[in-house]
Design a protein around this motif. Structure first.
Motif, mmCIF file in Angstrom:
data_model
loop_
_atom_site.group_PDB
_atom_site.id
_atom_site.type_symbol
_atom_site.label_atom_id
_atom_site.label_comp_id
_atom_site.label_asym_id
_atom_site.label_seq_id
_atom_site.Cartn_x
_atom_site.Cartn_y
_atom_site.Cartn_z
ATOM 1 N N ARG A 27 0.827 -1.181 -0.022
ATOM 2 C CA ARG A 27 0.024 0.057 -0.080
ATOM 3 C C ARG A 27 0.830 1.329 -0.166
ATOM 4 O O ARG A 27 0.514 2.211 -0.653
ATOM 5 C CB ARG A 27 -1.047 0.069 1.404
ATOM 6 C CG ARG A 27 -2.141 -1.092 0.990
ATOM 7 C CD ARG A 27 -2.943 -1.155 2.419
ATOM 8 N NE ARG A 27 -3.983 -2.398 2.474
ATOM 9 C CZ ARG A 27 -4.543 -2.484 3.389
ATOM 10 N NH1 ARG A 27 -4.300 -2.076 4.712
ATOM 11 N NH2 ARG A 27 -5.420 -3.661 3.277
ATOM 12 N N ASP A 64 -2.114 -2.927 -7.311
ATOM 13 C CA ASP A 64 -3.380 -3.532 -6.978
ATOM 14 C C ASP A 64 -3.732 -4.943 -7.074
ATOM 15 O O ASP A 64 -4.186 -5.625 -6.432
ATOM 16 C CB ASP A 64 -4.440 -2.864 -7.981
ATOM 17 C CG ASP A 64 -4.536 -1.291 -7.660
ATOM 18 O OD1 ASP A 64 -4.084 -0.844 -6.732
ATOM 19 O OD2 ASP A 64 -5.050 -0.582 -8.780
ATOM 20 N N ASP A 65 -3.088 -5.628 -8.352
ATOM 21 C CA ASP A 65 -3.104 -7.250 -8.257
ATOM 22 C C ASP A 65 -2.242 -7.804 -7.302
ATOM 23 O O ASP A 65 -2.881 -8.967 -6.718
ATOM 24 C CB ASP A 65 -2.711 -7.605 -9.503
ATOM 25 C CG ASP A 65 -3.439 -7.237 -11.196
ATOM 26 O OD1 ASP A 65 -4.640 -6.858 -10.700
ATOM 27 O OD2 ASP A 65 -2.838 -7.078 -12.108
ATOM 28 N N ALA A 68 -4.314 -7.700 -3.973
ATOM 29 C CA ALA A 68 -5.095 -8.542 -3.962
ATOM 30 C C ALA A 68 -4.867 -10.046 -3.761
ATOM 31 O O ALA A 68 -5.392 -10.828 -3.049
ATOM 32 C CB ALA A 68 -6.227 -8.749 -5.285
ATOM 33 N N HIS A 69 -3.769 -10.319 -4.370
ATOM 34 C CA HIS A 69 -3.204 -11.628 -4.274
ATOM 35 C C HIS A 69 -2.620 -11.797 -2.710
ATOM 36 O O HIS A 69 -2.605 -12.877 -2.155
ATOM 37 C CB HIS A 69 -1.854 -11.776 -5.049
ATOM 38 C CG HIS A 69 -2.443 -12.039 -6.719
ATOM 39 N ND1 HIS A 69 -3.323 -12.704 -6.795
ATOM 40 C CD2 HIS A 69 -1.727 -11.796 -7.683
ATOM 41 C CE1 HIS A 69 -3.647 -12.523 -8.235
ATOM 42 N NE2 HIS A 69 -2.424 -11.945 -8.598
ATOM 43 N N GLY A 71 -3.835 -10.419 -0.146
ATOM 44 C CA GLY A 71 -5.166 -10.559 0.591
ATOM 45 C C GLY A 71 -5.667 -12.041 0.589
ATOM 46 O O GLY A 71 -6.094 -12.649 1.883
ATOM 47 N N GLN A 72 -5.661 -12.447 -0.409
ATOM 48 C CA GLN A 72 -6.028 -14.171 -0.660
ATOM 49 C C GLN A 72 -5.129 -14.965 0.127
ATOM 50 O O GLN A 72 -5.218 -15.860 0.919
ATOM 51 C CB GLN A 72 -5.969 -14.474 -2.089
ATOM 52 C CG GLN A 72 -7.213 -13.933 -2.998
ATOM 53 C CD GLN A 72 -7.102 -14.059 -4.510
ATOM 54 O OE1 GLN A 72 -6.221 -14.455 -4.770
ATOM 55 N NE2 GLN A 72 -8.290 -13.612 -5.123
ATOM 56 N N GLN A 216 -4.709 -15.652 -11.912
ATOM 57 C CA GLN A 216 -5.723 -15.328 -11.292
ATOM 58 C C GLN A 216 -7.117 -16.598 -11.572
ATOM 59 O O GLN A 216 -7.748 -16.580 -10.933
ATOM 60 C CB GLN A 216 -6.270 -13.887 -11.736
ATOM 61 C CG GLN A 216 -5.322 -12.748 -11.348
ATOM 62 C CD GLN A 216 -5.765 -11.556 -11.953
ATOM 63 O OE1 GLN A 216 -6.091 -11.441 -13.165
ATOM 64 N NE2 GLN A 216 -5.444 -10.337 -11.342
ATOM 65 N N ARG A 220 -9.503 -18.327 -8.932
ATOM 66 C CA ARG A 220 -10.652 -18.339 -9.202
ATOM 67 C C ARG A 220 -11.356 -19.558 -9.125
ATOM 68 O O ARG A 220 -12.643 -19.793 -8.362
ATOM 69 C CB ARG A 220 -11.089 -17.319 -10.018
ATOM 70 C CG ARG A 220 -12.618 -16.847 -10.249
ATOM 71 C CD ARG A 220 -13.011 -15.869 -11.258
ATOM 72 N NE ARG A 220 -12.588 -16.243 -12.541
ATOM 73 C CZ ARG A 220 -11.519 -15.928 -13.154
ATOM 74 N NH1 ARG A 220 -10.739 -14.924 -12.660
ATOM 75 N NH2 ARG A 220 -11.276 -16.392 -14.449
#
Length: 474
Positions: A27, A64-65, A68-69, A71-72, A216, A220
């Motif tokens: 961030r 951003d990607d 997200a990764h 976070g997963q 991704q 998913r």
């Protein structure tokens, strides 16, 4: 950039605090990149500035990607989901040999001059599209020829909107390289206006995001697979629990005879994690002959199929007991039933028939712990007649034993899960017989069951367990 994981230092699963730190750093880095990104007004007439701004935009997409990764990664993935992800991961790693390894190596730039029809491509763009530099760059009219048919309208719309309406380009499409490999490209660009405000040229930055989109998609699909599996498991768990509840008799209100009747209590202990419904069962039934049927057992496995096999076995046991078949021959018939069933199954059981008129217990067992008899403050296991697991072998013969009981005697029948915890511990049968003094002081069978639950209920178990207590009334 070389990996930080070397052969002499194997990778370890990241701790939650480590992942949180990486998310915070990502961030902060995104904020730093956004702070140095040139604005559109300052780079309108500067090709190098437009190139820097496009790279900053791509870096922001990349961060951003990454966020997200991470976070997963923080949420975690179960082992079975990780196994399902293995095939996709193998394909992703195999494709890694074709990567350049650098973000800049996967980013190319192009500019199409509408006034002179000149086209300029960077070396990186030739590599992304797999095009021989000697063939020269492609015009805007030629570009759709290498794009998937399904994606051609998207590319045409983006280019038209940019050239006619001056809208920025920001979209993805798939293309086929001359070597037949399919790549996914993220295209960003803007029109360059002349002094009169008309579009003079169009520049674009194209980034190869094939590996990123592959990973991704794999994540998913794995997440969707895991959610479907969890839904199936929850449904099967509810069905198995409902079937078990419907088949097993109530835990209160057991049959009783005359002066020499039995005081009976049972308890069902679920597995430690509470998610596995096994095939443990108990049964007690007042027979037409006046005798009382007592039995406990278990089927190997968990889930709906195991509960179904348990229901079939229990129905057969009750029918044969009502028909007057004695415990020994009854076990032989149950073994034949499992041998002939469509789905192979194994089970253990102990079946007793108590005659109140003579206080005689007739019983047989199939690979099951023998009943424990408590009398005068001491307890011991009954001498077990021969009997192998149900369904283990065809033609097995099960012997039958008889024991004369006295008023005040206490019988304990249980499944193996009660005294076989998941971790090594003292022998469970010894712990049961050690409860003899408490049983002697107990007012009824229910109090004896409570003592057993206090002793064994908190221990970790891999599967379910049943316990039945029957006291001979005087």
């Amino acid at each position: 950039m070389p990996s930080h994981v070397f052969a002499d230092r194997p990778a370890q699963p990241p701790e939650r605090g480590d992942v949180d730190a990486l998310i915070t750093r990502t961030r902060r880095l995104r904020g730093d990149v956004d702070a140095v990104r040139p604005d559109g007004a300052s780079t309108e007439d500067d090709p190098q500035g437009r190139w820097r701004r496009a790279l900053c935009d791509l870096a922001l997409h990349h961060l951003d990607d990454l966020g997200a990764h991470l976070g997963q990664l923080k949420e975690g993935l179960s082992q079975e989901a990780a196994d399902a992800f293995a095939d996709e991961l193998a394909g992703y790693e195999a494709d890694g040999a074709a990567r350049t390894g650098s973000l800049l190596g996967r980013v190319g730039r192009a500019e199409w001059n509408l006034l002179t029809d000149e086209v300029s491509w960077s070396d990186e763009l030739y590599r992304i599209l797999g095009r021989d530099p000697r063939s020269g760059p492609m015009s805007l009219d030629e570009m759709p020829s290498v794009v998937f048919v399904e994606d051609q309208p998207l590319l045409t719309t983006m280019v038209t909107d940019c050239l006619v309406d001056g809208r920025p380009i920001d979209g993805e499409f798939r293309l086929v390289r001359p070597d037949g490999r399919v790549r996914t490209v993220h295209m960003m660009g803007e029109p360059v206006l002349d002094a009169a405000g008309y579009t003079a040229s169009m520049w674009a930055v194209l980034r190869d995001v094939s590996e990123l989109r592959r990973s991704q998609r794999a994540v998913r699909e794995t997440r969707d697979w895991l959610q479907r599996q969890q839904h199936v498991e929850r449904t099967e768990r509810r069905l198995a629990a409902a079937m078990q509840e419907a088949v097993l008799p109530p835990r209160t209100g057991f049959p009783a005879g005359g002066a020499a009747s039995l005081d009976i209590a049972v308890h069902y202990l679920p597995s430690s994690n509470g998610t596995l419904v096994g095939g443990d069962w108990y049964d007690t039934l007042q027979l037409p002959s006046g005798e009382t049927l007592l039995g406990v057992g278990e089927m190997t496995g968990h889930g709906v199929s195991t509960t179904s096999a348990m229901a079939m076995l229990l129905g057969a046991l009750r029918g044969m007991a009502v028909a007057g078949i004695r415990p020994g021959p009854l076990m032989t018939h149950l073994n034949q039933l499992l041998e002939a069933s469509a789905q192979p199954a194994l089970g253990s059981a102990v079946c007793c028939s108590y005659a109140p008129s003579t206080r005689t217990l007739s019983w047989a067992q199939a690979g099951h712990p023998a009943p424990l008899l408590f009398r005068d403050g001491t307890g011991q296991a009954l001498d077990a007649p021969d009997g192998v697991l149900l369904g283990a072998t065809g033609g097995a013969v099960y012997e039958q034993a008889e024991v004369a009981l006295q008023p005040g005697d206490l019988l304990v029948l249980h499944t193996d899960g009660l005294t076989r915890p998941s971790a090594a511990s003292e022998v469970g049968a010894d712990r049961l017989t050690a409860l003899a003094a408490r049983f002697a002081r107990a007012e009824d069978a229910s109090e004896c069951v409570r003592a057993m639950v206090e002793e064994f209920g908190a221990q970790e178990r891999k599967g379910d367990a049943c316990v039945m207590v029957a006291r001979v009334k005087g």
